[in-house]
Structures are given as structure tokens and as C-alpha cells.
Design a protein around this motif. Sequence first.
Motif, PDB file in Angstrom:
ATOM      1  N   PHE A  13      18.659  24.729   6.116  1.00  0.00           N
ATOM      2  CA  PHE A  13      19.217  24.169   4.879  1.00  0.00           C
ATOM      3  C   PHE A  13      18.756  25.016   3.697  1.00  0.00           C
ATOM      4  O   PHE A  13      17.555  25.216   3.535  1.00  0.00           O
ATOM      5  CB  PHE A  13      18.716  22.738   4.648  1.00  0.00           C
ATOM      6  CG  PHE A  13      19.209  21.729   5.640  1.00  0.00           C
ATOM      7  CD1 PHE A  13      20.518  21.263   5.604  1.00  0.00           C
ATOM      8  CD2 PHE A  13      18.351  21.206   6.606  1.00  0.00           C
ATOM      9  CE1 PHE A  13      20.962  20.305   6.507  1.00  0.00           C
ATOM     10  CE2 PHE A  13      18.782  20.248   7.513  1.00  0.00           C
ATOM     11  CZ  PHE A  13      20.092  19.805   7.466  1.00  0.00           C
ATOM     12  N   ALA A  33      15.042  23.519   9.586  1.00  0.00           N
ATOM     13  CA  ALA A  33      14.911  22.185  10.181  1.00  0.00           C
ATOM     14  C   ALA A  33      14.981  22.243  11.701  1.00  0.00           C
ATOM     15  O   ALA A  33      14.245  21.554  12.398  1.00  0.00           O
ATOM     16  CB  ALA A  33      15.998  21.267   9.636  1.00  0.00           C
ATOM     17  N   SER A  53       7.675  12.594  12.175  1.00  0.00           N
ATOM     18  CA  SER A  53       8.711  12.638  11.157  1.00  0.00           C
ATOM     19  C   SER A  53       8.790  14.036  10.534  1.00  0.00           C
ATOM     20  O   SER A  53       7.775  14.675  10.303  1.00  0.00           O
ATOM     21  CB  SER A  53       8.347  11.587  10.113  1.00  0.00           C
ATOM     22  OG  SER A  53       9.163  11.742   9.002  1.00  0.00           O
ATOM     23  N   GLY A  54       9.994  14.498  10.309  1.00  0.00           N
ATOM     24  CA  GLY A  54      10.184  15.791   9.646  1.00  0.00           C
ATOM     25  C   GLY A  54      10.270  16.980  10.583  1.00  0.00           C
ATOM     26  O   GLY A  54      10.373  18.121  10.136  1.00  0.00           O
ATOM     27  N   CYS A  55      10.260  16.749  11.903  1.00  0.00           N
ATOM     28  CA  CYS A  55      10.239  17.912  12.791  1.00  0.00           C
ATOM     29  C   CYS A  55      11.639  18.358  13.222  1.00  0.00           C
ATOM     30  O   CYS A  55      11.782  19.330  13.943  1.00  0.00           O
ATOM     31  CB  CYS A  55       9.324  17.679  13.983  1.00  0.00           C
ATOM     32  SG  CYS A  55       9.877  16.382  15.029  1.00  0.00           S
ATOM     33  N   GLY A  56      12.682  17.655  12.770  1.00  0.00           N
ATOM     34  CA  GLY A  56      14.049  18.134  13.022  1.00  0.00           C
ATOM     35  C   GLY A  56      14.854  17.330  14.026  1.00  0.00           C
ATOM     36  O   GLY A  56      15.915  17.765  14.463  1.00  0.00           O
ATOM     37  N   LYS A  57      14.394  16.132  14.356  1.00  0.00           N
ATOM     38  CA  LYS A  57      15.076  15.334  15.381  1.00  0.00           C
ATOM     39  C   LYS A  57      16.456  14.856  14.923  1.00  0.00           C
ATOM     40  O   LYS A  57      17.444  15.028  15.628  1.00  0.00           O
ATOM     41  CB  LYS A  57      14.209  14.106  15.761  1.00  0.00           C
ATOM     42  CG  LYS A  57      12.804  14.457  16.197  1.00  0.00           C
ATOM     43  CD  LYS A  57      12.018  13.227  16.625  1.00  0.00           C
ATOM     44  CE  LYS A  57      11.775  12.188  15.538  1.00  0.00           C
ATOM     45  NZ  LYS A  57      10.980  12.664  14.381  1.00  0.00           N
ATOM     46  N   THR A  58      16.502  14.249  13.739  1.00  0.00           N
ATOM     47  CA  THR A  58      17.784  13.739  13.235  1.00  0.00           C
ATOM     48  C   THR A  58      18.782  14.873  13.032  1.00  0.00           C
ATOM     49  O   THR A  58      19.957  14.747  13.384  1.00  0.00           O
ATOM     50  CB  THR A  58      17.560  12.960  11.919  1.00  0.00           C
ATOM     51  OG1 THR A  58      16.764  11.811  12.209  1.00  0.00           O
ATOM     52  CG2 THR A  58      18.876  12.513  11.296  1.00  0.00           C
ATOM     53  N   THR A  59      18.298  15.977  12.488  1.00  0.00           N
ATOM     54  CA  THR A  59      19.181  17.129  12.289  1.00  0.00           C
ATOM     55  C   THR A  59      19.773  17.568  13.624  1.00  0.00           C
ATOM     56  O   THR A  59      20.970  17.848  13.720  1.00  0.00           O
ATOM     57  CB  THR A  59      18.400  18.287  11.619  1.00  0.00           C
ATOM     58  OG1 THR A  59      17.829  17.807  10.405  1.00  0.00           O
ATOM     59  CG2 THR A  59      19.304  19.471  11.327  1.00  0.00           C
ATOM     60  N   PRO A 284       8.416  22.910   6.455  1.00  0.00           N
ATOM     61  CA  PRO A 284       9.271  23.801   7.259  1.00  0.00           C
ATOM     62  C   PRO A 284       9.913  24.934   6.449  1.00  0.00           C
ATOM     63  O   PRO A 284      10.656  25.737   6.998  1.00  0.00           O
ATOM     64  CB  PRO A 284      10.327  22.864   7.837  1.00  0.00           C
ATOM     65  CG  PRO A 284      10.317  21.651   7.007  1.00  0.00           C
ATOM     66  CD  PRO A 284       8.994  21.565   6.304  1.00  0.00           C
TER      67      PRO A 284
HETATM   68  N1  ADP Z   1      20.517  17.768   4.142  1.00  0.00           N
HETATM   69  C1  ADP Z   1      19.308  18.334   4.065  1.00  0.00           C
HETATM   70  N2  ADP Z   1      19.013  19.248   3.114  1.00  0.00           N
HETATM   71  C2  ADP Z   1      17.809  19.825   3.035  1.00  0.00           C
HETATM   72  N3  ADP Z   1      16.795  19.582   3.893  1.00  0.00           N
HETATM   73  C3  ADP Z   1      17.014  18.679   4.868  1.00  0.00           C
HETATM   74  C4  ADP Z   1      18.271  18.007   5.015  1.00  0.00           C
HETATM   75  N4  ADP Z   1      18.191  17.162   6.087  1.00  0.00           N
HETATM   76  C5  ADP Z   1      16.941  17.304   6.582  1.00  0.00           C
HETATM   77  N5  ADP Z   1      16.231  18.210   5.861  1.00  0.00           N
HETATM   78  C6  ADP Z   1      14.840  18.646   6.112  1.00  0.00           C
HETATM   79  O1  ADP Z   1      14.784  19.124   7.443  1.00  0.00           O
HETATM   80  C7  ADP Z   1      13.550  18.762   8.052  1.00  0.00           C
HETATM   81  C8  ADP Z   1      13.816  17.973   9.318  1.00  0.00           C
HETATM   82  O2  ADP Z   1      14.383  16.723   8.968  1.00  0.00           O
HETATM   83  P1  ADP Z   1      14.886  15.656  10.043  1.00  0.00           P
HETATM   84  O3  ADP Z   1      15.824  16.328  10.971  1.00  0.00           O
HETATM   85  O4  ADP Z   1      15.385  14.481   9.306  1.00  0.00           O
HETATM   86  O5  ADP Z   1      13.537  15.309  10.828  1.00  0.00           O
HETATM   87  P2  ADP Z   1      13.117  14.025  11.690  1.00  0.00           P
HETATM   88  O6  ADP Z   1      14.367  13.286  12.055  1.00  0.00           O
HETATM   89  O7  ADP Z   1      12.393  14.593  12.872  1.00  0.00           O
HETATM   90  O8  ADP Z   1      12.209  13.203  10.840  1.00  0.00           O
HETATM   91  C9  ADP Z   1      12.776  17.990   6.997  1.00  0.00           C
HETATM   92  O9  ADP Z   1      11.882  18.876   6.370  1.00  0.00           O
HETATM   93  C10 ADP Z   1      13.845  17.512   6.054  1.00  0.00           C
HETATM   94  O10 ADP Z   1      13.340  17.360   4.751  1.00  0.00           O
END
Ligand code: ADP
Length: 329
Positions: A13, A33, A53-59, A284
Amino acid sequence: MALLEVRNLKKYFPVQRSLLEILSSRERKYVKAVDGISFSIEKGETLALIGESGCGKTTTGRLILRLIEPTSGSILFDGKDIVKLRKKELRQLRRRMQMIFQDPYASLNPRMKIGNAIAHPLLIHNLATRKEAREIALKMLRRVGLTPEKEFYDRLPHQLSGGQRQRVVIARAMVLKPEFVVADEPVSMIDVSMRASILDLLQEFKKEYGLTMLFITHDIAIGRIIADKLAVMYLGKIVELGPVDKVINNPLHPYTLALIESVPSIRRRKRARRIKITGEVPNPINPPSGCRFHPRCPFATKKCSSEEPKLIEVEPQHYVACFNPLIKH
Ligand SMILES: Nc1ncnc2c1ncn2[C@@H]1O[C@H](COP(=O)(O)OP(=O)(O)O)[C@@H](O)[C@H]1O
Ligand SMILES: [Mg+2]
């Protein structure tokens, strides 16, 4: 056969630059991410993606359903690279893949009756008339335990408890009989007393429909219950991957061991090596050099800060990215 195969998937991102940074033409920065992950999920299998949290799972979950575009890499669903699909083909595929989000309230329209919310996907995809869709939605309400279903049909999301709302979200995802589901921390915002029954419900659908699932959780104990395979993620990378039993009983990566040790119900009393990690996941944008876990790793050596370990197969089906994998303990 693998229903889903992810190869070297990346999502960077771009970080917003300040005016000063733009004027001084400073280089654009990226949040890495997801930074080159590969894994596959066999038909009917559940893979749990674990990590803080923050390791890229949702992404990762959103990339796989192509809710966001990857920076690079490929995502093969049933042999087809979905990154290359056009809108029309993607639309057809959407029926076969569904996502269940963490926050059921945010994923429901607050003004739509929950019965209509469940019927909606059938109408969008032209799979039923209004009357048929209503009948199917009523059946679904009953199926997920929201009875009397005729009463529940007309309720609005705010008139339900968190657990009931998540049942609606699950019913809505299942009404199209998908083959593949991404469940993103589906019980983390639900009252503890209701978590087990929601997980059971997911398992029942999994059996009934032969579902293949990517189950995202920060809780390795939940991953152990629900999944066939575990993938442990740290700062955009997969650090360990393998069948649940192997990963839980014989974790090879210090990070995996730390996750296990942090859960009293699954930690082992007798373990030769104890480990406790402190601190938080680093930013990250500037991940640590070499192995990203090295600043928090009690076993790190000099090599770990300069070279990046690759994911290698240490025993059949069990992979780790570590220069000093833990041996049996
Ligand atoms: N749309 C976005 N724009 C910028 N950074 C993002 C966006 N979505 C997620 N991130 C960043 O990417 C990293 C991984 O996020 P995320 O996938 O939500 O992790 P998790 O689900 O493991 O908590 C985080 O540092 C988050 O801040
Ligand atoms: Mg998340």
C-alpha cells in the motif's frame, strides 16, 4: 487437488506523503502488508492463517477474493488465475467465493430487514424470484437457529445480539452454496459464551457443502480446533506452514512456539525450551532486515539480521522459514 493456490502474492500500500516530502521529491514509501506468500488449500480443507494484529491476514483474505488488487503474484482458483479475470468472469466467480467479516454489524445494512439481507444475493445473481428468495431466506434463518424465522425475518440488525448478527452474516454467505469461504476472525467480536456455537455452525456448513475455507484468526487455539492446516504469518510473510498436529506438537519457528505458549489451554507443561516474546510487531513500512522476526527472537544469530530465511520443507508437509528451527522438545 488444490482448489486455491496462491503464488508469491504481494500487496504494497502506498503511504501518503506530506507536501514537504513531495516537494523534496523524497521516495514514495510502501506498507508491505503482504510480501510474497505462497500456499495452497485442497478441496474441502480448512487452512487457518494465524498471527498477531497487523501482520497482513485481512489483506490476504481480501486479495484472494479480489476485493483489492494485488501488487504482484497469482491466485489460482480451480486452476484459473483470478488476477487476470475480467469483470464478467469475476462476477460469475463471486458466487462461488464468499467472505465472512469480523464485524457483523458493519457488514449488514442497518436499514435492511435481515430476511431481505439473506435473500438479497439470490436476487442479485438472478437465482430466484422474490417469493422463492423469501422462502429460501426463511429456511436459512431456521437453519442458523434464528427462530421463529418469520419473526426474525422482519427484524433490523440493531434488534439482534452480536452472535445473532453473525448468524445472519453466515446465512447470507451460505445462501449461494459457495465452494470457498474466507472467514476473517468471525468470532473475535462475539461474546465468548457464543463463540463455540458459531464455530460449530461454520463446521456444519463446511460438512454439508464440502466447503473449502481460509479461516483467519489471531488465536492459535481456535485455529487448532477449526483447521486442517495452519499457516503462521509474521509481518507479511508466512514463517511456518503445516498440518495442525505437526505445527502444534512440534513447532519449528520460535514465533509459532511463542504463540502456542501464550495460550494456557494448549501450552505444554514440560518443554525443554520456554520462550516468551515481548514488544510489538514492527512497522511494516520499514520491516527489520534479514529475518523480520529477529529483533524479537531469543535465538537470533548474526546471520538472522542480514539474510532472509526461505520457507523450506523440514519434514513432510511441514515448512519453516528459520535458520535455527527448533528441534523436538
Ligand atoms: N488500505 C490500506 N492502506 C494502507 N495500509 C493498509 C491498508 N490496509 C491494511 N494496511 C496495513 O497493512 C498491514 C496489515 O494489515 P491487515 O492485513 O489488516 O493485518 P491483520 O488482519 O493481520 O491485522 C497493517 O500495517 C495495516 O495498517
Ligand atoms: Mg485483520
